[in-house]
Motif scaffolding. Structure first.
Motif, PDB file in Angstrom:
ATOM      1  N   ARG A 148       7.986   0.188   9.702  1.00 57.22           N
ATOM      2  CA  ARG A 148       7.757   1.610   9.990  1.00 57.22           C
ATOM      3  C   ARG A 148       8.519   2.130  11.212  1.00 57.22           C
ATOM      4  O   ARG A 148       8.547   3.334  11.466  1.00 57.22           O
ATOM      5  CB  ARG A 148       6.257   1.863  10.170  1.00 57.22           C
ATOM      6  CG  ARG A 148       5.517   2.142   8.910  1.00 57.22           C
ATOM      7  CD  ARG A 148       5.817   3.528   8.350  1.00 57.22           C
ATOM      8  NE  ARG A 148       5.058   4.540   9.084  1.00 57.22           N
ATOM      9  CZ  ARG A 148       5.595   5.518   9.789  1.00 57.22           C
ATOM     10  NH1 ARG A 148       6.902   5.635   9.891  1.00 57.22           N
ATOM     11  NH2 ARG A 148       4.830   6.394  10.417  1.00 57.22           N
ATOM     12  N   HIS A 149       9.101   1.260  12.015  1.00 59.41           N
ATOM     13  CA  HIS A 149       9.876   1.677  13.191  1.00 59.41           C
ATOM     14  C   HIS A 149       9.033   2.467  14.187  1.00 59.41           C
ATOM     15  O   HIS A 149       9.541   3.346  14.891  1.00 59.41           O
ATOM     16  CB  HIS A 149      11.087   2.532  12.781  1.00 59.41           C
ATOM     17  CG  HIS A 149      12.129   1.796  12.012  1.00 59.41           C
ATOM     18  ND1 HIS A 149      13.465   1.796  12.372  1.00 59.41           N
ATOM     19  CD2 HIS A 149      12.049   1.030  10.889  1.00 59.41           C
ATOM     20  CE1 HIS A 149      14.159   1.075  11.492  1.00 59.41           C
ATOM     21  NE2 HIS A 149      13.316   0.599  10.592  1.00 59.41           N
ATOM     22  N   ILE A 150       7.754   2.171  14.245  1.00 56.92           N
ATOM     23  CA  ILE A 150       6.893   2.779  15.262  1.00 56.92           C
ATOM     24  C   ILE A 150       6.176   1.662  16.008  1.00 56.92           C
ATOM     25  O   ILE A 150       6.034   0.550  15.495  1.00 56.92           O
ATOM     26  CB  ILE A 150       5.845   3.753  14.658  1.00 56.92           C
ATOM     27  CG1 ILE A 150       4.925   3.009  13.664  1.00 56.92           C
ATOM     28  CG2 ILE A 150       6.522   4.942  14.014  1.00 56.92           C
ATOM     29  CD1 ILE A 150       3.768   3.854  13.152  1.00 56.92           C
ATOM     30  N   GLU A 151       5.740   1.963  17.225  1.00 55.30           N
ATOM     31  CA  GLU A 151       4.903   1.035  17.974  1.00 55.30           C
ATOM     32  C   GLU A 151       3.444   1.400  17.740  1.00 55.30           C
ATOM     33  O   GLU A 151       3.048   2.544  17.963  1.00 55.30           O
ATOM     34  CB  GLU A 151       5.209   1.127  19.470  1.00 55.30           C
ATOM     35  CG  GLU A 151       6.618   0.738  19.857  1.00 55.30           C
ATOM     36  CD  GLU A 151       6.865   0.998  21.320  1.00 55.30           C
ATOM     37  OE1 GLU A 151       6.179   0.358  22.163  1.00 55.30           O
ATOM     38  OE2 GLU A 151       7.717   1.843  21.646  1.00 55.30           O
ATOM     39  N   LEU A 152       2.666   0.438  17.293  1.00 59.79           N
ATOM     40  CA  LEU A 152       1.251   0.694  17.036  1.00 59.79           C
ATOM     41  C   LEU A 152       0.452  -0.540  17.410  1.00 59.79           C
ATOM     42  O   LEU A 152       0.783  -1.652  17.010  1.00 59.79           O
ATOM     43  CB  LEU A 152       1.026   1.029  15.560  1.00 59.79           C
ATOM     44  CG  LEU A 152      -0.428   1.323  15.159  1.00 59.79           C
ATOM     45  CD1 LEU A 152      -0.934   2.588  15.849  1.00 59.79           C
ATOM     46  CD2 LEU A 152      -0.559   1.451  13.636  1.00 59.79           C
ATOM     47  N   LYS A 186      -3.552   8.188   7.066  1.00 60.85           N
ATOM     48  CA  LYS A 186      -2.325   8.405   6.304  1.00 60.85           C
ATOM     49  C   LYS A 186      -1.327   7.258   6.412  1.00 60.85           C
ATOM     50  O   LYS A 186      -0.388   7.202   5.622  1.00 60.85           O
ATOM     51  CB  LYS A 186      -1.662   9.707   6.760  1.00 60.85           C
ATOM     52  CG  LYS A 186      -2.470  10.946   6.428  1.00 60.85           C
ATOM     53  CD  LYS A 186      -1.733  12.216   6.840  1.00 60.85           C
ATOM     54  CE  LYS A 186      -2.544  13.446   6.476  1.00 60.85           C
ATOM     55  NZ  LYS A 186      -1.845  14.703   6.871  1.00 60.85           N
ATOM     56  N   GLU A 187      -1.519   6.384   7.372  1.00 63.13           N
ATOM     57  CA  GLU A 187      -0.615   5.246   7.507  1.00 63.13           C
ATOM     58  C   GLU A 187      -0.998   4.179   6.486  1.00 63.13           C
ATOM     59  O   GLU A 187      -2.058   3.564   6.576  1.00 63.13           O
ATOM     60  CB  GLU A 187      -0.675   4.661   8.921  1.00 63.13           C
ATOM     61  CG  GLU A 187       0.022   5.486   9.974  1.00 63.13           C
ATOM     62  CD  GLU A 187       1.541   5.450   9.850  1.00 63.13           C
ATOM     63  OE1 GLU A 187       2.061   4.581   9.107  1.00 63.13           O
ATOM     64  OE2 GLU A 187       2.185   6.282  10.489  1.00 63.13           O
ATOM     65  N   GLY A 225       0.785  -1.233   0.000  1.00 61.37           N
ATOM     66  CA  GLY A 225       0.000   0.000   0.000  1.00 61.37           C
ATOM     67  C   GLY A 225       0.809   1.272   0.000  1.00 61.37           C
ATOM     68  O   GLY A 225       0.239   2.365   0.039  1.00 61.37           O
ATOM     69  N   ASP A 226       2.135   1.180  -0.058  1.00 60.27           N
ATOM     70  CA  ASP A 226       2.981   2.375  -0.025  1.00 60.27           C
ATOM     71  C   ASP A 226       2.799   3.164  -1.323  1.00 60.27           C
ATOM     72  O   ASP A 226       3.079   2.654  -2.409  1.00 60.27           O
ATOM     73  CB  ASP A 226       4.444   1.970   0.137  1.00 60.27           C
ATOM     74  CG  ASP A 226       5.356   3.158   0.430  1.00 60.27           C
ATOM     75  OD1 ASP A 226       4.959   4.307   0.165  1.00 60.27           O
ATOM     76  OD2 ASP A 226       6.471   2.930   0.931  1.00 60.27           O
ATOM     77  N   PRO A 227       2.356   4.439  -1.250  1.00 61.35           N
ATOM     78  CA  PRO A 227       2.115   5.223  -2.466  1.00 61.35           C
ATOM     79  C   PRO A 227       3.370   5.878  -3.045  1.00 61.35           C
ATOM     80  O   PRO A 227       3.309   6.487  -4.110  1.00 61.35           O
ATOM     81  CB  PRO A 227       1.130   6.294  -1.976  1.00 61.35           C
ATOM     82  CG  PRO A 227       1.528   6.520  -0.546  1.00 61.35           C
ATOM     83  CD  PRO A 227       1.975   5.169  -0.025  1.00 61.35           C
ATOM     84  N   ASN A 228       4.515   5.761  -2.349  1.00 66.58           N
ATOM     85  CA  ASN A 228       5.739   6.432  -2.787  1.00 66.58           C
ATOM     86  C   ASN A 228       6.263   5.773  -4.064  1.00 66.58           C
ATOM     87  O   ASN A 228       6.774   4.657  -4.046  1.00 66.58           O
ATOM     88  CB  ASN A 228       6.788   6.367  -1.669  1.00 66.58           C
ATOM     89  CG  ASN A 228       8.014   7.203  -1.979  1.00 66.58           C
ATOM     90  OD1 ASN A 228       8.538   7.175  -3.086  1.00 66.58           O
ATOM     91  ND2 ASN A 228       8.480   7.945  -0.988  1.00 66.58           N
ATOM     92  N   LYS A 229       6.174   6.485  -5.183  1.00 70.47           N
ATOM     93  CA  LYS A 229       6.541   5.907  -6.471  1.00 70.47           C
ATOM     94  C   LYS A 229       8.040   5.634  -6.576  1.00 70.47           C
ATOM     95  O   LYS A 229       8.447   4.629  -7.163  1.00 70.47           O
ATOM     96  CB  LYS A 229       6.093   6.829  -7.607  1.00 70.47           C
ATOM     97  CG  LYS A 229       4.587   6.914  -7.763  1.00 70.47           C
ATOM     98  CD  LYS A 229       4.193   7.802  -8.929  1.00 70.47           C
ATOM     99  CE  LYS A 229       2.678   7.853  -9.081  1.00 70.47           C
ATOM    100  NZ  LYS A 229       2.282   8.734 -10.218  1.00 70.47           N
TER     101      LYS A 229
END
Length: 254
Positions: A208-212, A183-184, A125-129
């Protein structure tokens, strides 16, 4: 049942991490503390900052980490290794020499009657082309063969330097903080996937290096397990409960 552990993103060997030897030792101590509690450990990608296996050569270092993983698999603990965007190029060395089970694609599996969707998370799902373009190059068999033609002295040095610059160009060398559900892209991916796969109980990602820890519905829960650079976090499942925890030096809570 014994516990099942999930962790990711140690980026061992990174030239951007000043305390990398201490970091590796801390990870090994954690693995040693859980070795008698674990039935399986899922390493969800980017455990190495750069890993490339030539036919007869693998990168220098990581002896403490690889030795501990070999000890675990020798003693019957399943160790699952997911390739991330930094260690895509794991072929058969980790499987043959260390006894790990390699996953190059997301995995849906059942653990104690719960259905897990496990993945590193890159490309979902990453939109970064530009990221998607570079990722396609890294996954290209032709490009991998061309890279293999480089002498390891230059190939591994290039890979580690590339990874270092990639990290340092970010603010403070870290990842963007949590951006919210809308946005995630991993949250959006999990929601879309769950809408068509109602059997999934847990999504667990790294990258992502975040805790969720997020409930997507009354049934489905999603976790991003942080990293082993500054956070030292992991998830643990005991057959009934899934918990996100932080390793405190000298004592693993679960």
């Amino acid at each position: 049942m014994k516990n099942v552990y999930f962790l990711s993103d140690a980026h061992l060997g990174s030239l951007a991490i000043k305390h990398r030897r201490t970091q590796e030792r801390r990870l090994v101590r954690f693995l040693d503390e859980i070795k008698d509690k674990a039935s399986a450990i899922y390493l969800l990608g980017d455990m190495f900052d750069f890993w490339y296996e030539y036919r007869y050569v693998v990168p220098k270092g990581y002896t403490r980490f690889l030795g501990k993983l070999s000890e675990l698999t020798d003693n019957g603990v399943e160790v699952h290794f997911f390739t991330g965007n930094h260690d895509i190029w794991a072929y058969d060395y980790l499987e043959k020499e260390c006894g790990m089970i390699i996953h190059r694609q997301p995995l849906t599996c059942e653990i104690a009657d719960k259905v897990f969707f496990l993945a590193h998370g890159d490309g979902l799902g990453d939109p970064n082309k530009s990221f998607r373009f570079i990722r396609s190059i890294f996954h290209s068999k032709v490009c991998q063969r061309l890279f293999s033609a480089l002498h390891p002295r230059w190939g591994v040095a290039f890979g580690l330097t590339w990874a270092k610059h990639s990290r340092l160009k970010r603010a403070d060398g870290g990842e963007p903080p949590y951006m919210g559900e809308d946005k995630e892209y991993l949250v959006q991916f999990a929601k879309d996937y769950a809408a068509h796969h109602s059997d999934i109980d847990y999504f667990i990602f790294g990258h992502r290096h975040i805790e969720l820890d997020l409930m997507l519905s009354r049934k489905t829960r999603m976790m991003i397990v942080g990293d082993w650079i500054t956070q030292f976090t992991y998830a643990v499942f005991d057959g009934s409960h899934l918990l996100l925890s932080e390793y405190e030096e000298g004592e693993s809570k679960f």
